[in-house]
Design an enzyme around this catalytic site. Structure first.
Site, mmCIF file in Angstrom:
data_model
loop_
_atom_site.group_PDB
_atom_site.id
_atom_site.type_symbol
_atom_site.label_atom_id
_atom_site.label_comp_id
_atom_site.label_asym_id
_atom_site.label_seq_id
_atom_site.Cartn_x
_atom_site.Cartn_y
_atom_site.Cartn_z
ATOM 1 N N GLU A 193 0.799 -1.217 0.000
ATOM 2 C CA GLU A 193 0.000 0.000 0.000
ATOM 3 C C GLU A 193 0.842 1.281 0.000
ATOM 4 O OE1 GLU A 193 -4.213 -1.285 1.986
ATOM 5 O OE2 GLU A 193 -2.470 -1.536 3.250
ATOM 6 N N GLY A 197 -13.134 -2.038 1.884
ATOM 7 C CA GLY A 197 -14.263 -2.754 1.290
ATOM 8 C C GLY A 197 -15.467 -1.830 1.222
ATOM 9 N N ILE A 215 -14.298 -7.450 6.929
ATOM 10 C CA ILE A 215 -15.717 -7.727 6.690
ATOM 11 C C ILE A 215 -15.857 -8.484 5.372
ATOM 12 C CG2 ILE A 215 -18.036 -6.710 6.429
ATOM 13 C CD1 ILE A 215 -16.833 -6.152 9.198
ATOM 14 N N MET A 252 -9.627 -0.971 8.598
ATOM 15 C CA MET A 252 -9.241 -1.399 9.939
ATOM 16 C C MET A 252 -8.314 -0.432 10.685
ATOM 17 S SD MET A 252 -8.832 -5.479 9.025
ATOM 18 C CE MET A 252 -8.454 -5.950 10.695
ATOM 19 N N GLU A 253 -8.083 0.767 10.149
ATOM 20 C CA GLU A 253 -7.132 1.679 10.796
ATOM 21 C C GLU A 253 -7.564 3.146 10.870
ATOM 22 O OE1 GLU A 253 -6.158 -0.176 8.012
ATOM 23 O OE2 GLU A 253 -5.347 -1.871 9.125
ATOM 24 N N ASP A 256 -12.789 -4.332 -2.696
ATOM 25 C CA ASP A 256 -13.770 -5.435 -2.613
ATOM 26 C C ASP A 256 -15.099 -4.876 -2.119
ATOM 27 O OD1 ASP A 256 -12.489 -6.198 0.365
ATOM 28 O OD2 ASP A 256 -13.171 -5.253 0.335
HETATM 29 N N1 ADE Z 1 -9.750 -3.563 3.728
HETATM 30 C C1 ADE Z 1 -10.028 -3.887 2.456
HETATM 31 N N2 ADE Z 1 -11.171 -4.595 2.385
HETATM 32 C C2 ADE Z 1 -11.630 -4.717 3.651
HETATM 33 C C3 ADE Z 1 -12.750 -5.344 4.229
HETATM 34 N N3 ADE Z 1 -13.633 -6.010 3.482
HETATM 35 N N4 ADE Z 1 -12.898 -5.276 5.577
HETATM 36 C C4 ADE Z 1 -11.987 -4.624 6.331
HETATM 37 N N5 ADE Z 1 -10.906 -4.019 5.844
HETATM 38 C C5 ADE Z 1 -10.724 -4.058 4.509
#
Ligand code: ADE
Length: 247
Positions: free
Chosen positions: A13, A79, A171, A192-193, A216
């Protein structure tokens, strides 16, 4: 001069940017390396956080207390939890929300109060949001003009401004998405951050920028879609956006 602390969760990243840092110096604190120097004449310190809110908060705190950065910037994948966001789209956060913090069972007990932060939703300073949006808009414009031969020519993202959700969970199910949508209908994407960095920034009253590229749909296919985007696409995209942000 403004000094920027740049954080990414995974090598893919952000680490490609290392070759563009001038007067590069490397220090180690705990398990992390911090790369400092200049980019486009601006002071920059870059570090990999790893996954999750604790990792992000620890990295942000070192950037502030050891390097005295004036702002924090996070870039990486997320996501989407809204149908209008497609893979490859870019989200500029105007609000960062810790979607996994749930204190509803304490409501109605007004004497039970956490010191410092009573809320887990953090607004981005309008000025930082505007700068991030302008960097991302310029990136999309340059992309349309064919200025990035290393990026797939068919890549044509839409830019969104809105709330980003953060939680210590990848997720990857309809139920996981619904849980976020029901509590926080304004959240566009989940990661997540971001909101951990926003909380540390708020503690020190520093500006914070979070830019996320959709890898995603946070559904049952999320793992495959995320891995593909991580290994094929994200490195060049994030490098170009950060170069524009620090120009
Ligand atoms: N980063 C990228 N896709 C994610 C997801 N589905 N859940 C949490 N963090 C992510």
């Amino acid at each position: 001069m403004m000094k920027t602390g740049l954080i990414g969760a995974m090598r893919e990243e952000i680490l490609l940017l290392k070759k563009d840092i001038q007067q590069l110096k490397t220090d180690k604190f705990g398990s992390r390396e911090f790369y400092s120097g200049t980019l486009n004449g601006q002071e920059l310190v870059m570090a990999l956080s790893g996954w999750g809110k604790v990792a992000a908060a620890s990295t942000a705190t070192t950037l502030i207390n050891h390097y005295q950065v004036d702002q924090l910037v996070f870039i990486g994948l997320a996501g989407s939890v809204q149908p209008q966001l497609n893979i490859g789209d870019i989200v500029v956060g105007n609000q960062l929300i810790q979607h996994d913090v749930d204190l509803t069972r304490l409501e109605g007990f007004p004497k039970v109060e956490s010191p410092f932060w009573k809320t887990f939703e953090f607004n981005v300073f309008p000025d930082s949001g505007a700068k991030a949006l302008s960097a991302v808009d310029n990136f999309v414009l340059n992309l349309k003009n064919g200025q990035y031969p290393a990026i797939n020519a068919s890549y044509s993202p839409t830019v969104h401004v809105g709330a980003i959700g953060t939680g210590d969970q990848f997720i990857a199910s309809k139920e996981g998405k619904v849980r976020i949508n029901e509590r926080f209908p304004q959240i566009l994407c989940t990661e997540m951050e971001g909101a951990a960095i926003a909380q540390v920034s708020a503690d020190y009253q520093l500006p914070c920028t979070v830019i996320r590229i959709i890898s995603d749909h946070a559904d049952e296919e999320a793992h495959d879609s995320f891995s593909k985007f991580l290994f094929e696409d994200i490195s060049q995209i994030s490098v170009e956006i950060i170069k524009l942000l620090l120009s």
